[in-house]
Design a protein around this motif. Structure first.
Motif, PDB file in Angstrom:
ATOM      1  N   CYS A   3       0.807  -1.239   0.029  1.00 48.83           N
ATOM      2  CA  CYS A   3       0.077  -0.152   0.230  1.00 48.83           C
ATOM      3  C   CYS A   3       0.949   1.303   0.050  1.00 48.83           C
ATOM      4  CB  CYS A   3      -1.290   0.018   1.268  1.00 48.83           C
ATOM      5  SG  CYS A   3       0.016   0.278   2.756  1.00 48.83           S
ATOM      6  N   ARG A   4       0.308   2.491   0.180  1.00 39.78           N
ATOM      7  CA  ARG A   4       1.086   3.753  -0.133  1.00 39.78           C
ATOM      8  C   ARG A   4       1.778   4.008   1.179  1.00 39.78           C
ATOM      9  NH1 ARG A   4      -3.068   8.264   0.872  1.00 39.78           N
ATOM     10  NH2 ARG A   4      -4.815   6.902   2.001  1.00 39.78           N
ATOM     11  N   ASP A   5       1.108   3.428   2.369  1.00 41.75           N
ATOM     12  CA  ASP A   5       1.859   3.582   3.648  1.00 41.75           C
ATOM     13  C   ASP A   5       2.635   2.655   4.176  1.00 41.75           C
ATOM     14  OD1 ASP A   5       0.111   5.967   4.019  1.00 41.75           O
ATOM     15  OD2 ASP A   5      -1.371   4.963   4.872  1.00 41.75           O
ATOM     16  N   SER A   6       3.258   1.707   3.067  1.00 40.99           N
ATOM     17  CA  SER A   6       4.152   0.605   3.296  1.00 40.99           C
ATOM     18  C   SER A   6       5.274   1.002   4.122  1.00 40.99           C
ATOM     19  CB  SER A   6       4.278  -0.273   2.247  1.00 40.99           C
ATOM     20  OG  SER A   6       5.004   0.421   1.240  1.00 40.99           O
ATOM     21  N   VAL A   7       5.989   2.153   3.794  1.00 43.37           N
ATOM     22  CA  VAL A   7       7.163   2.463   4.549  1.00 43.37           C
ATOM     23  C   VAL A   7       6.713   2.916   5.777  1.00 43.37           C
ATOM     24  CG1 VAL A   7       8.570   4.329   4.563  1.00 43.37           C
ATOM     25  CG2 VAL A   7       8.136   3.255   2.431  1.00 43.37           C
ATOM     26  N   SER A   8       5.592   3.416   6.184  1.00 45.57           N
ATOM     27  CA  SER A   8       5.277   3.800   7.568  1.00 45.57           C
ATOM     28  C   SER A   8       4.916   2.632   8.201  1.00 45.57           C
ATOM     29  CB  SER A   8       3.755   4.954   7.552  1.00 45.57           C
ATOM     30  OG  SER A   8       4.196   6.031   6.807  1.00 45.57           O
ATOM     31  N   TRP A   9       4.235   1.917   7.705  1.00 43.34           N
ATOM     32  CA  TRP A   9       4.169   0.433   8.378  1.00 43.34           C
ATOM     33  C   TRP A   9       5.254  -0.370   8.923  1.00 43.34           C
ATOM     34  CZ3 TRP A   9      -0.275   0.807  11.130  1.00 43.34           C
ATOM     35  CH2 TRP A   9      -1.253   1.139  10.427  1.00 43.34           C
ATOM     36  N   HIS A  10       6.254  -0.523   8.066  1.00 44.88           N
ATOM     37  CA  HIS A  10       7.441  -0.792   8.200  1.00 44.88           C
ATOM     38  C   HIS A  10       8.498  -0.172   8.973  1.00 44.88           C
ATOM     39  CE1 HIS A  10      11.760  -2.061   6.964  1.00 44.88           C
ATOM     40  NE2 HIS A  10      11.020  -3.269   6.781  1.00 44.88           N
ATOM     41  N   ASP A  11       8.123   1.044   9.152  1.00 43.93           N
ATOM     42  CA  ASP A  11       8.896   1.914  10.327  1.00 43.93           C
ATOM     43  C   ASP A  11       8.338   1.586  11.622  1.00 43.93           C
ATOM     44  OD1 ASP A  11      10.654   2.939   8.555  1.00 43.93           O
ATOM     45  OD2 ASP A  11       9.637   4.794   8.415  1.00 43.93           O
ATOM     46  N   ALA A  12       7.131   1.249  11.414  1.00 44.09           N
ATOM     47  CA  ALA A  12       6.362   1.204  12.837  1.00 44.09           C
ATOM     48  C   ALA A  12       6.627  -0.497  13.196  1.00 44.09           C
ATOM     49  CB  ALA A  12       4.535   1.075  12.498  1.00 44.09           C
ATOM     50  N   MET A  13       6.749  -1.319  12.450  1.00 41.70           N
ATOM     51  CA  MET A  13       7.089  -2.610  12.954  1.00 41.70           C
ATOM     52  C   MET A  13       8.626  -2.499  13.362  1.00 41.70           C
ATOM     53  SD  MET A  13       5.787  -4.490   9.707  1.00 41.70           S
ATOM     54  CE  MET A  13       6.333  -6.394  10.145  1.00 41.70           C
ATOM     55  N   LYS A  14       9.489  -1.763  12.875  1.00 40.32           N
ATOM     56  CA  LYS A  14      11.025  -1.506  13.338  1.00 40.32           C
ATOM     57  C   LYS A  14      10.958  -1.001  14.614  1.00 40.32           C
ATOM     58  CE  LYS A  14      12.715   0.108   9.539  1.00 40.32           C
ATOM     59  NZ  LYS A  14      13.698   0.892   8.765  1.00 40.32           N
ATOM     60  N   ASP A  15      10.013   0.033  14.878  1.00 38.87           N
ATOM     61  CA  ASP A  15      10.083   0.621  16.012  1.00 38.87           C
ATOM     62  C   ASP A  15       9.498   0.002  17.193  1.00 38.87           C
ATOM     63  OD1 ASP A  15      10.798   3.383  15.335  1.00 38.87           O
ATOM     64  OD2 ASP A  15       8.769   3.986  15.157  1.00 38.87           O
ATOM     65  N   GLU A  16       8.538  -1.010  16.918  1.00 38.05           N
ATOM     66  CA  GLU A  16       8.051  -2.098  17.970  1.00 38.05           C
ATOM     67  C   GLU A  16       9.261  -3.162  18.431  1.00 38.05           C
ATOM     68  OE1 GLU A  16       5.115  -4.555  20.196  1.00 38.05           O
ATOM     69  OE2 GLU A  16       5.506  -2.338  19.748  1.00 38.05           O
ATOM     70  N   MET A  17       9.968  -3.648  17.328  1.00 38.62           N
ATOM     71  CA  MET A  17      11.086  -4.517  17.608  1.00 38.62           C
ATOM     72  C   MET A  17      12.024  -4.076  18.321  1.00 38.62           C
ATOM     73  SD  MET A  17       9.857  -7.516  16.891  1.00 38.62           S
ATOM     74  CE  MET A  17      11.179  -8.293  16.815  1.00 38.62           C
ATOM     75  N   ASN A  18      12.539  -2.710  17.974  1.00 39.01           N
ATOM     76  CA  ASN A  18      13.551  -2.054  18.750  1.00 39.01           C
ATOM     77  C   ASN A  18      13.418  -1.639  20.184  1.00 39.01           C
ATOM     78  OD1 ASN A  18      15.430  -2.062  16.353  1.00 39.01           O
ATOM     79  ND2 ASN A  18      14.677   0.200  15.724  1.00 39.01           N
ATOM     80  N   SER A  19      12.008  -1.435  20.137  1.00 46.37           N
ATOM     81  CA  SER A  19      11.597  -0.866  21.785  1.00 46.37           C
ATOM     82  C   SER A  19      11.507  -2.228  22.538  1.00 46.37           C
ATOM     83  CB  SER A  19      10.099  -0.272  21.465  1.00 46.37           C
ATOM     84  OG  SER A  19       9.605   0.111  23.089  1.00 46.37           O
ATOM     85  N   MET A  20      11.222  -3.371  22.101  1.00 46.05           N
ATOM     86  CA  MET A  20      11.211  -4.584  22.879  1.00 46.05           C
ATOM     87  C   MET A  20      12.696  -5.099  23.038  1.00 46.05           C
ATOM     88  SD  MET A  20       7.822  -6.932  21.770  1.00 46.05           S
ATOM     89  CE  MET A  20       8.223  -7.265  20.118  1.00 46.05           C
ATOM     90  N   ALA A  21      13.345  -4.762  21.996  1.00 48.81           N
ATOM     91  CA  ALA A  21      14.762  -5.220  22.097  1.00 48.81           C
ATOM     92  C   ALA A  21      15.614  -4.326  23.296  1.00 48.81           C
ATOM     93  CB  ALA A  21      15.604  -5.224  20.773  1.00 48.81           C
ATOM     94  N   SER A  22      15.267  -3.112  23.185  1.00 47.16           N
ATOM     95  CA  SER A  22      15.864  -2.132  24.232  1.00 47.16           C
ATOM     96  C   SER A  22      15.436  -2.460  25.608  1.00 47.16           C
ATOM     97  CB  SER A  22      15.695  -0.866  23.870  1.00 47.16           C
ATOM     98  OG  SER A  22      14.466  -0.336  23.838  1.00 47.16           O
ATOM     99  N   ASN A  23      14.143  -2.857  25.688  1.00 44.48           N
ATOM    100  CA  ASN A  23      13.483  -3.275  27.081  1.00 44.48           C
ATOM    101  C   ASN A  23      13.972  -4.593  27.446  1.00 44.48           C
ATOM    102  OD1 ASN A  23      11.998  -1.044  28.160  1.00 44.48           O
ATOM    103  ND2 ASN A  23      11.064  -1.004  26.241  1.00 44.48           N
ATOM    104  N   ARG A  24      14.714  -5.508  26.759  1.00 43.75           N
ATOM    105  CA  ARG A  24      14.813  -6.779  26.956  1.00 43.75           C
ATOM    106  C   ARG A  24      13.764  -7.780  27.250  1.00 43.75           C
ATOM    107  NH1 ARG A  24      20.121  -8.132  28.006  1.00 43.75           N
ATOM    108  NH2 ARG A  24      19.522  -9.608  29.543  1.00 43.75           N
ATOM    109  N   VAL A  25      12.784  -7.597  26.465  1.00 42.44           N
ATOM    110  CA  VAL A  25      11.509  -8.363  26.379  1.00 42.44           C
ATOM    111  C   VAL A  25      11.757  -9.903  26.387  1.00 42.44           C
ATOM    112  CG1 VAL A  25       9.065  -8.643  25.558  1.00 42.44           C
ATOM    113  CG2 VAL A  25      10.172  -6.206  25.985  1.00 42.44           C
ATOM    114  N   TRP A  26      12.700 -10.002  25.526  1.00 42.10           N
ATOM    115  CA  TRP A  26      12.667 -11.656  25.158  1.00 42.10           C
ATOM    116  C   TRP A  26      14.068 -12.049  25.020  1.00 42.10           C
ATOM    117  CZ3 TRP A  26      15.383 -10.625  20.846  1.00 42.10           C
ATOM    118  CH2 TRP A  26      15.104  -9.514  19.880  1.00 42.10           C
ATOM    119  N   ASP A  27      14.418 -13.175  24.977  1.00 47.47           N
ATOM    120  CA  ASP A  27      15.590 -13.658  24.785  1.00 47.47           C
ATOM    121  C   ASP A  27      15.385 -14.958  23.713  1.00 47.47           C
ATOM    122  OD1 ASP A  27      17.411 -12.509  26.821  1.00 47.47           O
ATOM    123  OD2 ASP A  27      16.419 -13.655  28.267  1.00 47.47           O
TER     124      ASP A  27
END
Length: 129
Positions: A3-27
């Protein structure tokens, strides 16, 4: 993601993963013998401002907890949220002492709860990295 917002959705997914990684949510671990891994999925939400314009795109990676069975896979459910009574007490104190009250959104607030149990979730496809 075509879709036309695919870059925004991709960035939102990266933000989620980065946030979980920085908070050490999982191993990332090998699944132990006898353990059962649950699946996960992405949930997408378009956040809008007061005029209805798109403010941001939000993506959350969530576990498919509905595949588990009470008494077998878990004992109880718990979601740490504030109670109405607590809010009323705070509002009463603010009014009584003529204080200022500000609201804020705590990103990743659910991570502040401590789990006693271990659970395993299947790794998703890494298209977001």
């Amino acid at each position: 993601m075509n879709c036309r917002d695919s870059v925004s959705w991709h960035d939102a997914m990266k933000d989620e993963m980065n946030s979980m990684a920085s908070n050490r949510v999982w191993d990332l671990v090998e699944l132990p013998d006898g353990a059962k891994a649950i699946g996960c999925k992405w949930v997408f939400k378009t956040k809008r401002d007061s005029l209805g314009n798109i403010d941001r795109h939000k993506a959350r990676l969530v576990a498919k907890g509905f595949t588990q069975r009470e008494g077998i896979d878990y004992k109880e459910t718990f979601y740490p949220v504030s109670k109405k009574d607590s809010l009323r007490i705070i509002l009463a104190l603010v009014a009584h002492f003529e204080l200022k009250l500000q609201q804020m959104d705590v990103k990743m607030a659910f991570l502040n709860g401590d789990l006693e149990e271990e659970f395993y979730m299947k790794q998703t496809i890494r298209i977001f990295l």
